[in-house]
Design a protein around this motif. Structure first.
Motif, short mmCIF file in Angstrom:
data_model
loop_
_atom_site.label_atom_id
_atom_site.label_comp_id
_atom_site.label_asym_id
_atom_site.label_seq_id
_atom_site.Cartn_x
_atom_site.Cartn_y
_atom_site.Cartn_z
N TYR A 5 0.84 -1.19 0.00
CA TYR A 5 0.00 0.00 0.00
C TYR A 5 0.87 1.24 0.00
O TYR A 5 2.06 1.19 0.30
CB TYR A 5 -0.89 0.01 1.25
CG TYR A 5 -1.83 -1.16 1.33
CD1 TYR A 5 -3.05 -1.11 0.68
CD2 TYR A 5 -1.48 -2.31 2.04
CE1 TYR A 5 -3.93 -2.20 0.73
CE2 TYR A 5 -2.35 -3.39 2.09
CZ TYR A 5 -3.56 -3.32 1.44
OH TYR A 5 -4.42 -4.40 1.48
N ARG A 15 -7.50 14.55 5.35
CA ARG A 15 -7.85 13.15 5.10
C ARG A 15 -6.58 12.36 4.79
O ARG A 15 -5.65 12.87 4.16
CB ARG A 15 -8.80 13.01 3.91
CG ARG A 15 -10.06 13.83 3.98
CD ARG A 15 -11.02 13.40 5.01
NE ARG A 15 -11.74 12.21 4.63
CZ ARG A 15 -12.68 11.66 5.36
NH1 ARG A 15 -13.02 12.21 6.52
NH2 ARG A 15 -13.29 10.58 4.99
N THR A 17 -5.61 8.86 2.81
CA THR A 17 -6.15 7.86 1.88
C THR A 17 -5.14 6.74 1.74
O THR A 17 -3.94 6.99 1.57
CB THR A 17 -6.44 8.49 0.51
OG1 THR A 17 -7.31 9.62 0.69
CG2 THR A 17 -7.12 7.49 -0.42
N TYR A 19 -3.93 3.61 -0.55
CA TYR A 19 -3.99 3.13 -1.93
C TYR A 19 -3.33 1.77 -2.03
O TYR A 19 -2.31 1.52 -1.40
CB TYR A 19 -3.25 4.08 -2.87
CG TYR A 19 -3.90 5.43 -3.01
CD1 TYR A 19 -4.88 5.64 -3.96
CD2 TYR A 19 -3.53 6.48 -2.19
CE1 TYR A 19 -5.49 6.89 -4.10
CE2 TYR A 19 -4.12 7.73 -2.32
CZ TYR A 19 -5.10 7.92 -3.27
OH TYR A 19 -5.69 9.15 -3.39
N VAL A 26 -8.32 2.37 -1.24
CA VAL A 26 -8.89 1.28 -0.45
C VAL A 26 -9.77 1.81 0.67
O VAL A 26 -10.85 1.29 0.93
CB VAL A 26 -7.76 0.41 0.15
CG1 VAL A 26 -8.31 -0.67 1.06
CG2 VAL A 26 -6.89 -0.18 -0.94
N ARG A 27 -9.31 2.86 1.33
CA ARG A 27 -10.05 3.48 2.43
C ARG A 27 -9.55 4.88 2.65
O ARG A 27 -8.47 5.24 2.21
CB ARG A 27 -9.96 2.65 3.70
CG ARG A 27 -8.55 2.51 4.26
CD ARG A 27 -8.49 1.74 5.55
NE ARG A 27 -8.79 0.35 5.31
CZ ARG A 27 -8.54 -0.62 6.16
NH1 ARG A 27 -7.99 -0.34 7.31
NH2 ARG A 27 -8.82 -1.85 5.90
N GLU A 28 -10.36 5.64 3.38
CA GLU A 28 -10.01 7.02 3.69
C GLU A 28 -10.39 7.29 5.13
O GLU A 28 -11.42 6.80 5.60
CB GLU A 28 -10.76 7.96 2.74
CG GLU A 28 -10.30 9.39 2.82
CD GLU A 28 -10.93 10.25 1.75
OE1 GLU A 28 -10.28 10.44 0.71
OE2 GLU A 28 -12.07 10.73 1.96
N HIS A 29 -9.54 8.05 5.82
CA HIS A 29 -9.78 8.37 7.23
C HIS A 29 -9.63 9.87 7.47
O HIS A 29 -8.72 10.49 6.90
CB HIS A 29 -8.77 7.65 8.13
CG HIS A 29 -8.78 6.18 8.02
ND1 HIS A 29 -9.75 5.40 8.59
CD2 HIS A 29 -7.93 5.33 7.39
CE1 HIS A 29 -9.49 4.13 8.33
NE2 HIS A 29 -8.41 4.06 7.61
N ASP A 145 -9.08 3.86 13.89
CA ASP A 145 -8.53 4.04 12.55
C ASP A 145 -7.03 3.78 12.52
O ASP A 145 -6.52 3.15 11.58
CB ASP A 145 -8.81 5.45 12.03
CG ASP A 145 -10.28 5.71 11.75
OD1 ASP A 145 -11.07 4.74 11.70
OD2 ASP A 145 -10.64 6.89 11.58
#
Length: 164
Positions: A5, A15, A17, A19, A26-29, A145
């Motif tokens: 990743y 944010r 992100t 990848y 794949v996700r975002e926090h 997270d």
């Protein structure tokens, strides 16, 4: 084979992100970066920009809310009562992803060295706002997270920190 990743932190969007290797998100926090804005200078209290890597992972197996000082667990677990006793404390909780800069003269070596500035992605109290700049330079995340992120990435994972 373990999937690889990369991470991108957007200062403007507050944010982070994640990848996949194929650049698919794949996700975002939500995160909280420095109240002082962006900058690389030692002592600035700013979040450094540019390409970094995860140099070390600290806190594997620790309970959510574990308090760290100097990257070592203190034996404390963060609670509202503990926070009331030390209202000015900058809480580093749960997990630490310690970042090292990759760009000599910009975020690596000398007075701009991210690693020597102790810039982390780390957990913070759950009542601390996300999505607004408020840290002392690090990238703060919710404890759940940062645990999920910690378990996903490995040492050497690229981390791009962008002002835009």
């Amino acid at each position: 084979m373990t999937e690889t990743y990369s991470l991108t932190v957007s200062i403007a969007r507050q944010r982070l992100t994640v990848y996949r290797a194929d650049q698919q998100p794949v996700r975002e926090h939500p995160v909280s970066t420095a109240a002082n804005g962006v900058g690389e200078q030692f002592g600035s209290g700013c979040t450094p920009r540019g390409l970094h890597v995860v140099r070390a992972k600290v806190g594997a197996g620790c309970a959510s809310g574990t308090v760290f000082v100097g990257r070592r667990p203190t034996g404390e677990i963060h609670s509202p009562a503990l926070a009331r006793l030390q209202p000015q404390r900058d809480w580093i909780l749960t997990r630490i992803l310690w970042l090292g800069g990759c760009e000599p003269g910009f975020n690596r070596f000398g007075a701009v060295d991210t690693l020597r500035r102790f810039i982390y992605i780390h957990g913070c109290p759950d009542d601390v706002p996300m999505g607004v700049p408020a840290s002392h330079g690090c990238i703060r995340m919710r404890n759940a997270d940062v645990i999920a992120l910690f378990d996903l990435v490995r040492v050497g994972t690229p981390v791009r920190i962008e002002a835009a």
